[in-house]
Design a protein around this motif. Structure first.
Motif, mmCIF file in Angstrom:
data_model
loop_
_atom_site.group_PDB
_atom_site.id
_atom_site.type_symbol
_atom_site.label_atom_id
_atom_site.label_comp_id
_atom_site.label_asym_id
_atom_site.label_seq_id
_atom_site.Cartn_x
_atom_site.Cartn_y
_atom_site.Cartn_z
ATOM 1 N N ASP A 4 -0.093 -20.080 13.973
ATOM 2 C CA ASP A 4 -0.148 -21.513 14.242
ATOM 3 C C ASP A 4 0.045 -21.742 15.740
ATOM 4 O O ASP A 4 0.156 -20.793 16.521
ATOM 5 C CB ASP A 4 0.876 -22.281 13.400
ATOM 6 C CG ASP A 4 2.316 -21.958 13.738
ATOM 7 O OD1 ASP A 4 2.566 -21.241 14.720
ATOM 8 O OD2 ASP A 4 3.201 -22.438 13.014
ATOM 9 N N LEU A 39 0.685 -16.898 10.084
ATOM 10 C CA LEU A 39 0.369 -17.615 8.852
ATOM 11 C C LEU A 39 -0.352 -16.727 7.845
ATOM 12 O O LEU A 39 -0.005 -16.697 6.674
ATOM 13 C CB LEU A 39 -0.510 -18.831 9.160
ATOM 14 C CG LEU A 39 0.075 -19.884 10.092
ATOM 15 C CD1 LEU A 39 -0.961 -20.933 10.412
ATOM 16 C CD2 LEU A 39 1.316 -20.499 9.484
ATOM 17 N N GLN A 40 -1.383 -16.023 8.330
ATOM 18 C CA GLN A 40 -2.199 -15.184 7.462
ATOM 19 C C GLN A 40 -2.561 -13.889 8.179
ATOM 20 O O GLN A 40 -2.496 -13.816 9.408
ATOM 21 C CB GLN A 40 -3.507 -15.886 7.085
ATOM 22 C CG GLN A 40 -3.338 -17.075 6.190
ATOM 23 C CD GLN A 40 -4.691 -17.640 5.776
ATOM 24 O OE1 GLN A 40 -5.618 -17.703 6.571
ATOM 25 N NE2 GLN A 40 -4.799 -18.034 4.518
ATOM 26 N N TRP A 81 -8.840 -12.708 3.925
ATOM 27 C CA TRP A 81 -7.642 -13.316 4.502
ATOM 28 C C TRP A 81 -6.615 -13.497 3.400
ATOM 29 O O TRP A 81 -6.953 -13.835 2.265
ATOM 30 C CB TRP A 81 -7.979 -14.661 5.135
ATOM 31 C CG TRP A 81 -8.694 -14.490 6.423
ATOM 32 C CD1 TRP A 81 -10.043 -14.500 6.618
ATOM 33 C CD2 TRP A 81 -8.106 -14.263 7.708
ATOM 34 N NE1 TRP A 81 -10.326 -14.287 7.941
ATOM 35 C CE2 TRP A 81 -9.161 -14.145 8.635
ATOM 36 C CE3 TRP A 81 -6.799 -14.130 8.158
ATOM 37 C CZ2 TRP A 81 -8.931 -13.908 9.983
ATOM 38 C CZ3 TRP A 81 -6.581 -13.901 9.498
ATOM 39 C CH2 TRP A 81 -7.633 -13.793 10.399
ATOM 40 N N LEU A 82 -5.354 -13.245 3.755
ATOM 41 C CA LEU A 82 -4.268 -13.265 2.785
ATOM 42 C C LEU A 82 -3.026 -13.843 3.443
ATOM 43 O O LEU A 82 -2.761 -13.561 4.619
ATOM 44 C CB LEU A 82 -4.019 -11.822 2.331
ATOM 45 C CG LEU A 82 -3.007 -11.535 1.247
ATOM 46 C CD1 LEU A 82 -3.570 -11.985 -0.097
ATOM 47 C CD2 LEU A 82 -2.730 -10.050 1.195
ATOM 48 N N ASP A 83 -2.265 -14.631 2.708
ATOM 49 C CA ASP A 83 -0.977 -15.109 3.206
ATOM 50 C C ASP A 83 -0.104 -13.881 3.443
ATOM 51 O O ASP A 83 0.076 -13.054 2.548
ATOM 52 C CB ASP A 83 -0.345 -16.038 2.177
ATOM 53 C CG ASP A 83 0.977 -16.626 2.624
ATOM 54 O OD1 ASP A 83 1.493 -16.231 3.693
ATOM 55 O OD2 ASP A 83 1.513 -17.479 1.894
ATOM 56 N N TRP A 84 0.442 -13.729 4.630
ATOM 57 C CA TRP A 84 1.187 -12.514 4.988
ATOM 58 C C TRP A 84 2.393 -12.288 4.078
ATOM 59 O O TRP A 84 2.800 -11.154 3.855
ATOM 60 C CB TRP A 84 1.608 -12.540 6.456
ATOM 61 C CG TRP A 84 2.751 -13.461 6.754
ATOM 62 C CD1 TRP A 84 2.676 -14.759 7.125
ATOM 63 C CD2 TRP A 84 4.138 -13.142 6.706
ATOM 64 N NE1 TRP A 84 3.925 -15.279 7.305
ATOM 65 C CE2 TRP A 84 4.854 -14.307 7.051
ATOM 66 C CE3 TRP A 84 4.846 -11.988 6.400
ATOM 67 C CZ2 TRP A 84 6.234 -14.344 7.100
ATOM 68 C CZ3 TRP A 84 6.234 -12.042 6.454
ATOM 69 C CH2 TRP A 84 6.913 -13.206 6.803
ATOM 70 N N GLN A 85 2.942 -13.336 3.522
ATOM 71 C CA GLN A 85 4.133 -13.187 2.687
ATOM 72 C C GLN A 85 3.834 -12.507 1.347
ATOM 73 O O GLN A 85 4.732 -11.967 0.714
ATOM 74 C CB GLN A 85 4.805 -14.537 2.486
ATOM 75 C CG GLN A 85 5.353 -15.064 3.794
ATOM 76 C CD GLN A 85 6.095 -16.373 3.640
ATOM 77 O OE1 GLN A 85 6.223 -16.899 2.548
ATOM 78 N NE2 GLN A 85 6.582 -16.897 4.742
ATOM 79 N N LEU A 86 2.562 -12.493 0.940
ATOM 80 C CA LEU A 86 2.193 -11.778 -0.283
ATOM 81 C C LEU A 86 2.387 -10.271 -0.129
ATOM 82 O O LEU A 86 2.579 -9.557 -1.111
ATOM 83 C CB LEU A 86 0.752 -12.085 -0.670
ATOM 84 C CG LEU A 86 0.483 -13.526 -1.112
ATOM 85 C CD1 LEU A 86 -0.995 -13.728 -1.369
ATOM 86 C CD2 LEU A 86 1.297 -13.876 -2.336
#
Length: 71
Positions: free
Chosen positions: A34, A40-41, A54-59
């Motif tokens: 951001d 973010l990803q 693209w993937l949310d890094w928290q996954l």
């Protein structure tokens, strides 16, 4: 839970716990941040097929879906 610093994700290696379409090993090739520099990803690229997503890094913290490194 996988523990890691999100700022050090670039070029990190990951293994999917349940591979799909022969895609088991992945490499983080890009980070999306951001305006404040917060991750973010991540863009994961499959080593076998070179397909990217693209993937949310928290996954990646979910050790039921991802192993840190290639196994």
């Amino acid at each position: 839970m996988n523990r890691f610093n999100p700022d050090k994700l670039l070029l990190s290696k990951w293994t999917a716990v349940q591979p799909k379409n022969k895609e088991k090993h992945f490499l983080v090739t890009e980070l999306q941040r951001d305006e404040e520099g917060v991750v973010l990803q991540v863009e994961l690229q499959a080593v076998y097929s070179r397909r990217s997503e693209w993937l949310d890094w928290q996954l990646l913290r979910d050790d039921q879906q991802w192993f840190l490194g290639w196994k």
